[in-house]
Enzyme design. Structure first.
Site, PDB file in Angstrom:
ATOM      1  N   HIS A 169      18.036 -17.971 -34.593  1.00 36.51           N
ATOM      2  CA  HIS A 169      18.212 -18.092 -36.051  1.00 36.51           C
ATOM      3  C   HIS A 169      18.014 -19.530 -36.556  1.00 36.51           C
ATOM      4  O   HIS A 169      17.984 -19.758 -37.767  1.00 36.51           O
ATOM      5  CB  HIS A 169      19.613 -17.625 -36.468  1.00 36.51           C
ATOM      6  CG  HIS A 169      19.858 -16.158 -36.266  1.00 36.51           C
ATOM      7  ND1 HIS A 169      19.082 -15.187 -36.858  1.00 36.51           N
ATOM      8  CD2 HIS A 169      20.793 -15.493 -35.536  1.00 36.51           C
ATOM      9  CE1 HIS A 169      19.532 -13.987 -36.503  1.00 36.51           C
ATOM     10  NE2 HIS A 169      20.565 -14.132 -35.701  1.00 36.51           N
ATOM     11  N   ASP A 205      16.213  -9.126 -29.845  1.00 36.33           N
ATOM     12  CA  ASP A 205      17.599  -9.155 -30.317  1.00 36.33           C
ATOM     13  C   ASP A 205      17.757  -8.154 -31.474  1.00 36.33           C
ATOM     14  O   ASP A 205      16.795  -7.835 -32.170  1.00 36.33           O
ATOM     15  CB  ASP A 205      17.920 -10.570 -30.802  1.00 36.33           C
ATOM     16  CG  ASP A 205      19.393 -10.786 -31.140  1.00 36.33           C
ATOM     17  OD1 ASP A 205      20.114 -11.320 -30.276  1.00 36.33           O
ATOM     18  OD2 ASP A 205      19.800 -10.441 -32.267  1.00 36.33           O
ATOM     19  N   HIS A 207      19.063  -8.746 -34.243  1.00 36.72           N
ATOM     20  CA  HIS A 207      18.873  -9.445 -35.517  1.00 36.72           C
ATOM     21  C   HIS A 207      17.501 -10.110 -35.578  1.00 36.72           C
ATOM     22  O   HIS A 207      16.991 -10.598 -34.567  1.00 36.72           O
ATOM     23  CB  HIS A 207      19.971 -10.496 -35.706  1.00 36.72           C
ATOM     24  CG  HIS A 207      21.350  -9.916 -35.643  1.00 36.72           C
ATOM     25  ND1 HIS A 207      22.103  -9.906 -34.482  1.00 36.72           N
ATOM     26  CD2 HIS A 207      22.088  -9.285 -36.583  1.00 36.72           C
ATOM     27  CE1 HIS A 207      23.266  -9.309 -34.725  1.00 36.72           C
ATOM     28  NE2 HIS A 207      23.276  -8.913 -35.984  1.00 36.72           N
ATOM     29  N   ASP A 294      22.369  -7.183 -28.116  1.00 33.11           N
ATOM     30  CA  ASP A 294      23.166  -6.543 -29.166  1.00 33.11           C
ATOM     31  C   ASP A 294      22.487  -5.285 -29.720  1.00 33.11           C
ATOM     32  O   ASP A 294      22.955  -4.705 -30.695  1.00 33.11           O
ATOM     33  CB  ASP A 294      23.535  -7.526 -30.285  1.00 33.11           C
ATOM     34  CG  ASP A 294      22.414  -8.463 -30.665  1.00 33.11           C
ATOM     35  OD1 ASP A 294      21.275  -8.262 -30.210  1.00 33.11           O
ATOM     36  OD2 ASP A 294      22.671  -9.403 -31.448  1.00 33.11           O
TER      37      ASP A 294
END
Ligand code: ZN
Length: 353
Positions: A169, A205, A207, A294
């Site tokens: 991120h 991931d 996200h 995740d």
């Protein structure tokens, strides 16, 4: 598979993060790494060692990806936070004021002298605590990513940067989503600088890898691909849509697969197959995989339904590309299971490679 472990990761251990109006315990905890390390050891999936990277070499690699004023901020952020108020030494630094973008006319070109305001200039959320050990942990993590790329450049088929805080991120000049330095981007850039003409980054991931996308968005030499929860409902919300395809020279070299909450194995694997075809079609000579676990059905903050037994085949599918591959450890918050799931994927890769 060689694993580079961050010896300083535990110095970054957030106390609390802001979530919907209250401070809650951090999800991104040191035990995440310990479970992965222990499971890789238990199954004897290759040697594990700390990175051996000199400061000057590391600084040069960081500067290839991140802006000078941002690196300067990170290196001094904790001391500045405590200087603002000595009582701050007892609490993590979280921002509470932001210069929102163009529509609000706030300026981003002047760095405020107030340390709390400076957090807001460089952070995009209030869920990413910064503390005394953050810079040291993040730096040593970037060294893991760089050392993993160096190992692959020296002939290893694959290497795993087992580090936290995670990285995908973090952008050229900003942090958030528990991330400060973009380990995957640092590895990808090192592979480019080491002679690979075309590098693909395939982010698995839960996200969206917004930082990595932003870093390479206008470049044609690094293909960025991400499979993730649809940003209409999922963090980081403001990037990761399917119509983000790159800009300028990078037009056509970014692709996103936003998937709805509840996505299960079959639909996720169909998206992965498309991404794998894109990597092959691009003519990549090396691969970086920001590895978040995740996507697992038991993850407390995510919404896909992958099962532990799915991960070996995912690793095998990545290996079938036949590319030198660097993995960087990203998300995954079902703490005990993250070790099993990471080891399942990496073992699946090893067996198929
Ligand atoms: Zn994640």
């Amino acid at each position: 598979m060689l694993t580079l472990i961050n010896p300083h990761h535990a110095e970054h251990a957030g106390r609390q993060e802001m979530f919907r109006g209250r401070l809650v315990d951090c999800h991104e905890v040191p035990d995440r790494l310990h479970y992965v390390r222990d499971e890789l050891q238990r199954r004897a999936i290759g040697p594990q060692r700390p990175p051996e990277v000199g400061d000057a070499v590391l600084d040069a690699a960081l500067a290839r990806v991140h802006e000078p004023r941002y690196l300067h901020f990170l290196a001094n952020a904790w001391d500045d936070w405590v200087a603002l108020d000595p009582a701050n030494a007892q609490r993590d630094a979280l921002p509470s004021v932001w210069p929102l973008p163009q529509a609000h006319a706030f300026r981003h070109d002047r760095v405020p002298l107030n340390a709390a305001a400076r957090l807001g200039l460089f952070a995009f959320d209030s869920g990413t605590p910064l503390m005394a050990g953050t810079w040291r942990a993040a730096r040593a993590g970037a060294a893991c990513a760089l050392a993993a790329a160096q190992a692959v450049l020296a002939g290893e088929r694959s290497a795993f940067a087992l580090t936290r805080p995670p990285g995908h991120h973090a952008g050229p000049g900003f942090y958030g989503g528990y991330c400060f330095l973009n380990n995957a981007a640092i590895a990808a850039q090192a592979l480019r600088d080491g002679g690979h003409a075309r590098v693909a980054v395939l982010d698995v991931d839960y996200h969206h890898g917004n930082g990595t996308q932003t870093i390479f968005y206008e470049r044609a030499d690094v293909l960025t691909l991400s499979l993730h929860g649809d940003p209409h409902t999922e963090y980081p919300f403001f990037l990761g849509h399917a119509d983000e395809t790159g800009a300028g020279a990078g037009e056509g070299f970014n692709r996103n697969w936003p998937l709805p909450r509840g996505t299960g194995t079959a639909a996720w694997r169909a998206a992965l197959d498309e991404a794998l075809q894109a990597v092959a079609g691009f003519g990549a000579t090396a691969l970086v995989v920001p590895l978040g676990l995740d996507t697992y059905e038991g993850d407390p903050i995510s919404g896909f339904e992958l099962r532990s037994g799915d991960y070996p085949a995912i690793g095998a599918a990545l290996a079938a590309l036949g590319l030198p591959t660097v993995f960087t450890f990203e998300g995954g918050y079902a703490v005990a299971e993250v070790g099993v799931n990471a080891a399942n994927l990496l073992e699946g890769f090893e067996r198929a490679a």
